[in-house]
Write an enzyme that holds these catalytic residues in place. Structure first.
Site, PDB file in Angstrom:
ATOM      1  N   THR A 268      14.761  -6.460 -16.879  1.00 19.49           N
ATOM      2  CA  THR A 268      15.054  -5.604 -17.479  1.00 19.49           C
ATOM      3  C   THR A 268      14.366  -5.488 -18.922  1.00 19.49           C
ATOM      4  OG1 THR A 268      17.189  -5.443 -16.417  1.00 19.49           O
ATOM      5  CG2 THR A 268      17.232  -4.173 -18.336  1.00 19.49           C
TER       6      THR A 268
ATOM      7  N   ASP B  64      15.066  -0.628 -17.324  1.00 18.87           N
ATOM      8  CA  ASP B  64      14.919  -0.434 -18.747  1.00 18.87           C
ATOM      9  C   ASP B  64      16.116  -0.578 -19.418  1.00 18.87           C
ATOM     10  OD1 ASP B  64      15.625   2.092 -17.573  1.00 18.87           O
ATOM     11  OD2 ASP B  64      15.850   2.522 -19.582  1.00 18.87           O
TER      12      ASP B  64
ATOM     13  N   GLY C 243      19.743   3.595 -15.214  1.00 22.67           N
ATOM     14  CA  GLY C 243      18.589   2.713 -15.824  1.00 22.67           C
ATOM     15  C   GLY C 243      19.075   1.522 -15.716  1.00 22.67           C
ATOM     16  N   GLU C 244      18.677   0.597 -16.533  1.00 21.62           N
ATOM     17  CA  GLU C 244      19.010  -1.137 -16.497  1.00 21.62           C
ATOM     18  C   GLU C 244      17.954  -1.648 -15.441  1.00 21.62           C
ATOM     19  OE1 GLU C 244      23.092  -1.620 -16.706  1.00 21.62           O
ATOM     20  OE2 GLU C 244      23.641  -0.427 -18.391  1.00 21.62           O
ATOM     21  N   GLY C 245      17.661  -1.004 -14.307  1.00 22.21           N
ATOM     22  CA  GLY C 245      17.308  -1.445 -13.032  1.00 22.21           C
ATOM     23  C   GLY C 245      18.323  -1.369 -11.812  1.00 22.21           C
TER      24      GLY C 245
END
Lengths: 353, 353
Positions: free
Chosen positions: B64, B176, B318-320
């Protein structure tokens, strides 16, 4: 009929208060509102079903219901009827797609002979619950006696309730095996929706254009011969259904009565679930649809049920394979509700978005 | 630039012979051909990447990548910039969505400060690899010096290659964190596609209609001020990119150089992957796109990449998080290739359908 009536009367809607409380927690977690999309809906529904903000769907069991179809003699499938028994043997050996996918998600598979035409050796490690050796040819008359349809529904319900009571299963999956069974399933969709079979019929295991046109005509004939009343779900099942389809519908009724979620596989399992929801609309609260099948009739059932499938991977296999994959998404949904912290818990700035 | 050129030269296409051999086995398994849909494509691609019919994607790691964006001062996000650091802290604590989802699929999460504006305490258990404290405001000039863009790419590549060598990671995920980072990502999509920002800009974490119109104008301004040359991917990254976006692109380059698959998350991670594929088209062979993001610009990247996402769950976090979910599908795809028996192995009647 009395046992079926009792089963139906036990089914109540899921709890909307717990669902609302789940949404409150989901909306206060450290992420933008709605950002986990469909997983949030699944989480909230699980809270409503289990009446808790800590839903658990760890113990998972898939019933793969097997049955044969008299209509196979009309040449509606790319495979001969003997393949049903061969595949049941493969499931018992752990060789098939459902075995691989279920193992991956930590689910057990239990194969049930609901109505396979062949005599299956008693030593095969399956549940030997044959109602009859296949249905009659629906292009000539009803698939089964009404009493057999009731027995099929009760079989599925009993299997689920026993597994719930004896083993504490928290999430059920439903899948099918039965050469030619996209034909009765499509007839069921046509009967309930009133749409012409030409708009609903797919290629099943992979028939060509000419065979597809023939299959459409066979389904039209089955509907013309049987004239099932769409307002009588039991009649639809009796006239154009199948033994595994009855058990698949019964499994949802059993799950709903026990307040346990069930995720159905593709065309055939969803057709079974649709029969159950036409019998008892509240059963829908306990149903998840695993994936959007490549079979074109499936979309019409999704519309009728009003439940969006979780996956869309171009699959058209059956056996419970889509249900197995979706179990993983249902399980992770239970965890997002429980384990993601709220803005207050984590000390993150909340702007209410 | 020399190190980047060396990295680029190490990337070769995946092996089409192994892909073909995988398709042969998939087509001879005891199920109708093509019936496992997209999972079969994933399985064949894994065989081509790992050059084996027994691909293994058991050891899984998600990076991340975190960074801040000078353009945040233009008011393009619903959240203040301080939330980037707060969320990095939450990841380190295991409190956030990515922690819950990654744990569920058995993947480790490693958080990398590529360019967070705040000074992050060195004791936080993250990788402290800050290139600069956030980018410059792209509405006024380039996001970063060209040399920083190269460093960002090399950072991502190095992290992946080190994890591959030291830990034997078999599948990488990229995600991200960075307030305002849908703005540079959308500028990248507009630069490469030539489409107007008005057709590509989404609501990010959840801005309203007026803020959305403002965001479109900011992206239009960024493109007018910087005029990135779409044929120079490094220039696009330099002028309208971000530090985490550079590292996300570099992670794919590192994976491709090491012949390991990488699955990217949504809008921002896919934008990073797109930069990498514009630099080195063969990198695409190692890329899986996890899910179709709710952000409208994502669809344009999918078209440009020609890789269909595996999931479509209405997510935009997001974040993965999407990458984590898709890892499960990629892992099961490796198993279908290996573990489902063929007609010959199982003694089931094969009609060739």
């Amino acid at each position: 009929m009395k046992a079926l009536q009792e089963l139906i009367e036990q089914i109540e809607p899921a709890d909307s208060n717990w669902r609302e409380r789940a949404w409150e927690r989901l909306h206060s977690q450290i992420r933008p509102r709605g950002s986990l999309g469909r997983l949030e809906e699944v989480a909230a529904r699980l809270a409503g079903i289990q009446q808790t903000l800590q839903p658990v769907v760890d113990r998972k069991l898939i019933f793969t219901m097997a049955g044969d179809h008299g209509v196979a003699v009309e040449g509606v499938s790319a495979y001969p009827q003997e393949v049903t028994a061969q595949m049941v043997f493969s499931f018992a050996q752990g060789w098939a797609s459902i075995n691989v996918l279920a193992k991956h998600v930590g689910a057990e598979v239990r194969v049930v002979d609901c109505g396979v035409a062949a005599e299956l050796p008693s030593q095969w490690p399956i549940l030997h619950r044959k109602i009859a050796p296949g249905t009659a040819n629906i292009a000539k008359g009803p698939a089964m006696p009404r009493e057999h349809a009731v027995r099929g529904l009760l079989l599925g319900a009993q299997l689920v309730r026993e597994a719930r009571e004896a083993e504490g299963i928290e999430l059920f999956g439903s899948g099918d095996m039965g050469i030619a069974n996209t034909t009765p399933s499509t007839a069921i969709i046509a009967a309930f929706s009133g749409r012409p079979p030409g708009q609903l019929t797919g290629r099943g295991t992979g028939i060509d254009d000419a065979a597809l046109q023939h299959k459409v005509r066979v389904i039209e004939t089955a509907l013309a011969v049987n004239r099932p009343n769409p307002d009588d779900a039991l009649e639809v099942l009796t006239k154009v259904g199948g033994y595994e389809i009855a058990a698949l519908g019964g499994a949802l009724l059993g799950a709903a009565a026990a307040r346990v979620p069930l995720v159905c596989d593709g065309l055939i399992a969803t057709a079974g679930a649709l029969v159950a929801c036409r019998l008892v609309p509240a059963a829908k609260d306990y149903l998840f649809v695993s994936h959007r099948s490549e079979e074109i009739g499936h979309g019409t059932m999704i519309e009728m049920l009003g439940i969006q499938p979780l996956l869309d991977l171009g699959m058209r296999l059956g056996e419970g394979t889509g249900a197995a994959l979706a179990m993983n998404l249902i399980e992770v949904s239970s965890k997002i509700l429980k384990d993601i912290k709220t803005f207050a818990e984590a000390g993150v700035t909340d702007t209410g978005h």
